[in-house]
Write a protein that holds these residues in place. Structure first.
Motif, PDB file in Angstrom:
ATOM      1  N   GLY A   1     135.943  79.835  17.701  1.00 24.95           N
ATOM      2  CA  GLY A   1     136.892  80.873  17.312  1.00 24.95           C
ATOM      3  C   GLY A   1     136.234  82.168  16.886  1.00 24.95           C
ATOM      4  N   VAL A   2     134.904  82.247  16.965  1.00 21.31           N
ATOM      5  CA  VAL A   2     134.175  83.483  16.662  1.00 21.31           C
ATOM      6  C   VAL A   2     133.531  83.961  17.965  1.00 21.31           C
ATOM      7  CG1 VAL A   2     132.292  84.527  15.337  1.00 21.31           C
ATOM      8  CG2 VAL A   2     133.785  82.829  14.259  1.00 21.31           C
ATOM      9  N   TYR A   3     134.139  84.963  18.603  1.00 20.07           N
ATOM     10  CA  TYR A   3     133.716  85.459  19.921  1.00 20.07           C
ATOM     11  C   TYR A   3     133.689  84.326  20.951  1.00 20.07           C
ATOM     12  CZ  TYR A   3     132.106  89.217  16.874  1.00 20.07           C
ATOM     13  OH  TYR A   3     132.043  90.201  15.911  1.00 20.07           O
ATOM     14  N   GLY A   4     134.452  83.265  20.714  1.00 20.42           N
ATOM     15  CA  GLY A   4     134.424  82.107  21.600  1.00 20.42           C
ATOM     16  C   GLY A   4     135.670  82.015  22.460  1.00 20.42           C
ATOM     17  N   MET A   5     135.912  80.833  22.971  1.00 23.57           N
ATOM     18  CA  MET A   5     136.941  80.660  23.990  1.00 23.57           C
ATOM     19  C   MET A   5     138.305  80.280  23.431  1.00 23.57           C
ATOM     20  SD  MET A   5     135.681  81.464  26.905  1.00 23.57           S
ATOM     21  CE  MET A   5     134.557  82.685  26.265  1.00 23.57           C
ATOM     22  N   ALA A   6     138.440  80.182  22.097  1.00 19.76           N
ATOM     23  CA  ALA A   6     139.741  79.808  21.531  1.00 19.76           C
ATOM     24  C   ALA A   6     140.811  80.839  21.900  1.00 19.76           C
ATOM     25  CB  ALA A   6     139.636  79.651  20.019  1.00 19.76           C
ATOM     26  N   ALA A   7     140.513  82.132  21.700  1.00 16.40           N
ATOM     27  CA  ALA A   7     141.524  83.168  21.953  1.00 16.40           C
ATOM     28  C   ALA A   7     141.974  83.197  23.419  1.00 16.40           C
ATOM     29  CB  ALA A   7     141.025  84.537  21.504  1.00 16.40           C
ATOM     30  N   PRO A   8     141.053  83.297  24.391  1.00 19.03           N
ATOM     31  CA  PRO A   8     141.549  83.314  25.774  1.00 19.03           C
ATOM     32  C   PRO A   8     142.329  82.053  26.156  1.00 19.03           C
ATOM     33  CG  PRO A   8     139.121  83.231  25.699  1.00 19.03           C
ATOM     34  CD  PRO A   8     139.596  83.554  24.336  1.00 19.03           C
ATOM     35  N   MET A   9     142.020  80.929  25.564  1.00 20.41           N
ATOM     36  CA  MET A   9     142.801  79.722  25.857  1.00 20.41           C
ATOM     37  C   MET A   9     144.251  79.887  25.397  1.00 20.41           C
ATOM     38  SD  MET A   9     141.088  77.506  27.582  1.00 20.41           S
ATOM     39  CE  MET A   9     141.918  75.929  27.357  1.00 20.41           C
ATOM     40  N   TYR A  10     144.437  80.423  24.177  1.00 21.67           N
ATOM     41  CA  TYR A  10     145.807  80.639  23.703  1.00 21.67           C
ATOM     42  C   TYR A  10     146.496  81.743  24.508  1.00 21.67           C
ATOM     43  CZ  TYR A  10     145.126  77.463  19.823  1.00 21.67           C
ATOM     44  OH  TYR A  10     144.907  76.342  19.068  1.00 21.67           O
ATOM     45  N   GLU A  11     145.723  82.710  24.998  1.00 22.56           N
ATOM     46  CA  GLU A  11     146.324  83.773  25.814  1.00 22.56           C
ATOM     47  C   GLU A  11     146.810  83.225  27.153  1.00 22.56           C
ATOM     48  OE1 GLU A  11     142.766  86.576  24.595  1.00 22.56           O
ATOM     49  OE2 GLU A  11     144.103  87.640  25.964  1.00 22.56           O
TER      50      GLU A  11
ATOM     51  N   ASN B   1     152.913  81.449  20.951  1.00 20.96           N
ATOM     52  CA  ASN B   1     153.331  80.052  20.802  1.00 20.96           C
ATOM     53  C   ASN B   1     153.007  79.489  19.426  1.00 20.96           C
ATOM     54  OD1 ASN B   1     152.397  80.050  24.101  1.00 20.96           O
ATOM     55  ND2 ASN B   1     154.455  79.444  23.537  1.00 20.96           N
ATOM     56  N   GLY B   2     153.275  80.304  18.409  1.00 19.66           N
ATOM     57  CA  GLY B   2     153.089  79.838  17.038  1.00 19.66           C
ATOM     58  C   GLY B   2     151.671  79.935  16.519  1.00 19.66           C
ATOM     59  N   LYS B   3     150.741  80.427  17.358  1.00 22.53           N
ATOM     60  CA  LYS B   3     149.343  80.543  16.929  1.00 22.53           C
ATOM     61  C   LYS B   3     148.971  82.011  16.725  1.00 22.53           C
ATOM     62  CE  LYS B   3     148.262  76.156  17.092  1.00 22.53           C
ATOM     63  NZ  LYS B   3     147.682  75.431  15.935  1.00 22.53           N
ATOM     64  N   LEU B   4     148.142  82.282  15.737  1.00 20.03           N
ATOM     65  CA  LEU B   4     147.673  83.647  15.450  1.00 20.03           C
ATOM     66  C   LEU B   4     146.409  83.916  16.275  1.00 20.03           C
ATOM     67  CD1 LEU B   4     147.860  86.253  13.775  1.00 20.03           C
ATOM     68  CD2 LEU B   4     146.676  85.077  11.909  1.00 20.03           C
ATOM     69  N   VAL B   5     146.482  84.920  17.139  1.00 13.53           N
ATOM     70  CA  VAL B   5     145.405  85.143  18.112  1.00 13.53           C
ATOM     71  C   VAL B   5     144.913  86.594  18.053  1.00 13.53           C
ATOM     72  CG1 VAL B   5     144.767  85.044  20.554  1.00 13.53           C
ATOM     73  CG2 VAL B   5     146.404  83.377  19.629  1.00 13.53           C
ATOM     74  N   THR B   6     143.628  86.755  17.816  1.00 12.34           N
ATOM     75  CA  THR B   6     142.976  88.062  17.870  1.00 12.34           C
ATOM     76  C   THR B   6     142.108  88.072  19.125  1.00 12.34           C
ATOM     77  OG1 THR B   6     142.987  88.257  15.461  1.00 12.34           O
ATOM     78  CG2 THR B   6     141.422  89.649  16.668  1.00 12.34           C
ATOM     79  N   LYS B   7     142.555  88.852  20.110  1.00 11.63           N
ATOM     80  CA  LYS B   7     141.929  88.793  21.429  1.00 11.63           C
ATOM     81  C   LYS B   7     140.521  89.388  21.430  1.00 11.63           C
ATOM     82  CE  LYS B   7     146.437  89.220  23.620  1.00 11.63           C
ATOM     83  NZ  LYS B   7     147.299  90.008  24.494  1.00 11.63           N
TER      84      LYS B   7
ATOM     85  N   PRO C   1     150.678  80.377  27.814  1.00  7.39           N
ATOM     86  CA  PRO C   1     152.058  80.577  28.300  1.00  7.39           C
ATOM     87  C   PRO C   1     152.230  80.294  29.794  1.00  7.39           C
ATOM     88  CG  PRO C   1     151.468  82.323  26.769  1.00  7.39           C
ATOM     89  CD  PRO C   1     150.208  81.530  27.003  1.00  7.39           C
ATOM     90  N   GLU C   2     151.171  80.521  30.588  1.00  7.44           N
ATOM     91  CA  GLU C   2     151.260  80.253  32.029  1.00  7.44           C
ATOM     92  C   GLU C   2     151.409  78.767  32.346  1.00  7.44           C
ATOM     93  OE1 GLU C   2     148.261  81.952  34.528  1.00  7.44           O
ATOM     94  OE2 GLU C   2     147.965  83.646  33.161  1.00  7.44           O
ATOM     95  N   TYR C   3     151.010  77.929  31.401  1.00  9.99           N
ATOM     96  CA  TYR C   3     150.986  76.481  31.664  1.00  9.99           C
ATOM     97  C   TYR C   3     152.088  75.716  30.946  1.00  9.99           C
ATOM     98  CZ  TYR C   3     146.479  77.524  33.762  1.00  9.99           C
ATOM     99  OH  TYR C   3     145.495  78.043  34.557  1.00  9.99           O
ATOM    100  N   LEU C   4     152.897  76.456  30.150  1.00 11.02           N
ATOM    101  CA  LEU C   4     153.939  75.791  29.362  1.00 11.02           C
ATOM    102  C   LEU C   4     154.924  75.034  30.247  1.00 11.02           C
ATOM    103  CD1 LEU C   4     154.794  78.516  26.681  1.00 11.02           C
ATOM    104  CD2 LEU C   4     153.620  76.346  26.277  1.00 11.02           C
ATOM    105  N   ASN C   5     155.295  75.664  31.368  1.00 10.55           N
ATOM    106  CA  ASN C   5     156.298  75.019  32.221  1.00 10.55           C
ATOM    107  C   ASN C   5     155.727  73.852  33.026  1.00 10.55           C
ATOM    108  OD1 ASN C   5     154.834  76.291  34.143  1.00 10.55           O
ATOM    109  ND2 ASN C   5     156.515  77.532  34.988  1.00 10.55           N
ATOM    110  N   ARG C   6     154.430  73.636  32.878  1.00 11.14           N
ATOM    111  CA  ARG C   6     153.830  72.469  33.530  1.00 11.14           C
ATOM    112  C   ARG C   6     153.499  71.385  32.502  1.00 11.14           C
ATOM    113  NH1 ARG C   6     149.544  75.471  37.356  1.00 11.14           N
ATOM    114  NH2 ARG C   6     149.271  73.432  38.322  1.00 11.14           N
ATOM    115  N   GLY C   7     153.999  71.575  31.296  1.00 12.05           N
ATOM    116  CA  GLY C   7     153.951  70.478  30.331  1.00 12.05           C
ATOM    117  C   GLY C   7     152.877  70.576  29.265  1.00 12.05           C
ATOM    118  N   ILE C   8     152.013  71.612  29.344  1.00 14.59           N
ATOM    119  CA  ILE C   8     151.009  71.766  28.293  1.00 14.59           C
ATOM    120  C   ILE C   8     151.592  72.612  27.174  1.00 14.59           C
ATOM    121  CG2 ILE C   8     148.716  72.701  27.728  1.00 14.59           C
ATOM    122  CD1 ILE C   8     147.791  71.983  30.482  1.00 14.59           C
TER     123      ILE C   8
END
Lengths: 253, 253
Positions: free
Chosen positions: A89-99, B242-248, A102-109
């Motif tokens: 979550g520090v300059y890592g991949m957490a943010a782009p994953m949450y970004e 989606n309920g998560k706080l995200v700083t891009k 939304p594209e995958y919500l309708n596929r069940g994730i």
């Protein structure tokens, strides 16, 4: 057609890479995963530990593709360990994953399928080597302008000095940006930091060849660091004590 | 008289307390120690794990006495595990230990006898629960004015907003300071942060009853948090997804 139940994606901070500096939940999440995804260099750090796993890597600059691969594996029902060096979550991949989520919500994730497992970031592990440079209020700033306009970096460096924070600089250098640390030091000096401000830097934190150096801001300005270096600027009251960089909390000693 | 060879003092960040969120080297250092020293509350987190150890605790406000006890044990030849919650170098005991060290140099303890073992601090572990609130440049500020004049805290809050950092607030409240978070929010609003700035907070990180809440800065201002809470203020571009706080970070999605 029956949809598979999607797997979970563990977005894991593995720390500097050594098992000793990993948390137990980070290790366990890799152990339990069907596939381990990451940047080529970080995967090499764990490949020998988990010899029975599937691995998927992408090189630098293909971070979004790496994220999408995690979603694709999860859609196939795989549990995914998505590893990042330091903390996810520090300059890592957490943010782009949450970004991307939304594209995958309708596929069940859902957001519940993304689990961030914290790790020891370089600000913390580097500080431990140098002494106690961020033992009071501090800022973390990346000098990489690949994704951030330089004007914003400049503004943050000035604000950090104005607020008299201890400062940690990530990505202080690269082949194309070998004068960025010098530029950053000039900005901090022009914002009022003294030339004798206590500073330090650590190379290869938690890896072979860990090396730490304590110096003044003036000396730091003329230092050529590599991309595996984390740089620390003390606040106005930081001191070097017996070779260690110390930012006091204020206890009466 | 033969002087004993002094023991080592491991200044250890144990993370939130749960074994799963500890690093291996933190656990091993406790396992190998002759005596475990810490604040009463943190010792209770590990007392049942290391039943064969000696323990030494001091209550809150006796931090310097706790540090001195570590030096005294080391002078007796004991290896000491000095535990701190989160990370030992973030508002922890690493700095006062280095400040005290010069007093013990002539008795044979050197900087090499002090080993800081990094741990997962609340900024990192709390961020993992909330999503990715500090995935770009960030500041960490304590609202406790026990050791820091309030004017400095105020200056840092303003500088943090001026620099458009994501912000993590430690010690946002206590019995005597139950309006400090409100005061801090007022300062950030007056420094230009919008009322709709995305924020969040986490209670009891990594412990029983972990609870996270996402809100606006306006809502945060009127929220009463307890002392086991870590508060996150997004930067001007942070979003709730989606309920998560995200700083891009700025990847092109």
């Amino acid at each position: 057609m029956v949809n598979k139940r999607p797997g979970n994606i563990f977005i894991i901070g593995i720390g500097p890479g050594d098992r000793a500096m990993m948390t137990d939940e980070a290790f366990t999440a890799m152990e339990d995963a069907d596939v381990i995804v990451g940047y080529t260099v970080y995967i090499d750090l764990v490949r020998n530990v988990f010899t029975d796993k599937r691995f998927f890597t992408t090189p630098m600059r293909q971070e979004v593709e790496r994220c999408r691969a995690c979603f694709d594996f999860a859609l196939e029902g795989d549990n995914v360990a998505f590893i990042c060096s330091g903390d996810a979550g520090v300059y890592g991949m957490a943010a782009p994953m949450y970004e991307l989520l939304p594209e995958y919500l309708n596929r069940g994730i859902t957001a519940d399928n993304l689990i961030v497992i914290p790790g020891v970031t370089a600000a913390i592990s580097g500080a431990a080597v140098l002494g106690a440079p961020i033992n009071h209020d501090f800022c973390v700033i990346s000098l990489s302008d690949l994704l951030t306009p330089w004007e914003i970096i400049e503004k943050r460096l000035m604000a950090a000095i104005n607020g008299d924070f201890a400062i940690v600089l990530y990505n202080p250098s690269s082949k194309k940006r070998n004068d960025y640390l010098k530029k950053a030091c000039d900005i901090m000096l022009s914002a009022g930091a003294g030339e004798d401000r206590a500073c330090g830097y650590v190379e290869n934190i938690g890896r072979e060849g860990t090396k730490s150096t304590v110096c003044t801001l003036k000396e730091l300005k003329d230092t050529q660091v590599n991309m595996f270096t984390t740089v620390f600027i003390g606040n106005s009251k930081s001191e070097v004590i017996n070779g260690k960089l110390v930012t006091k909390r204020g206890y009466k000693i």
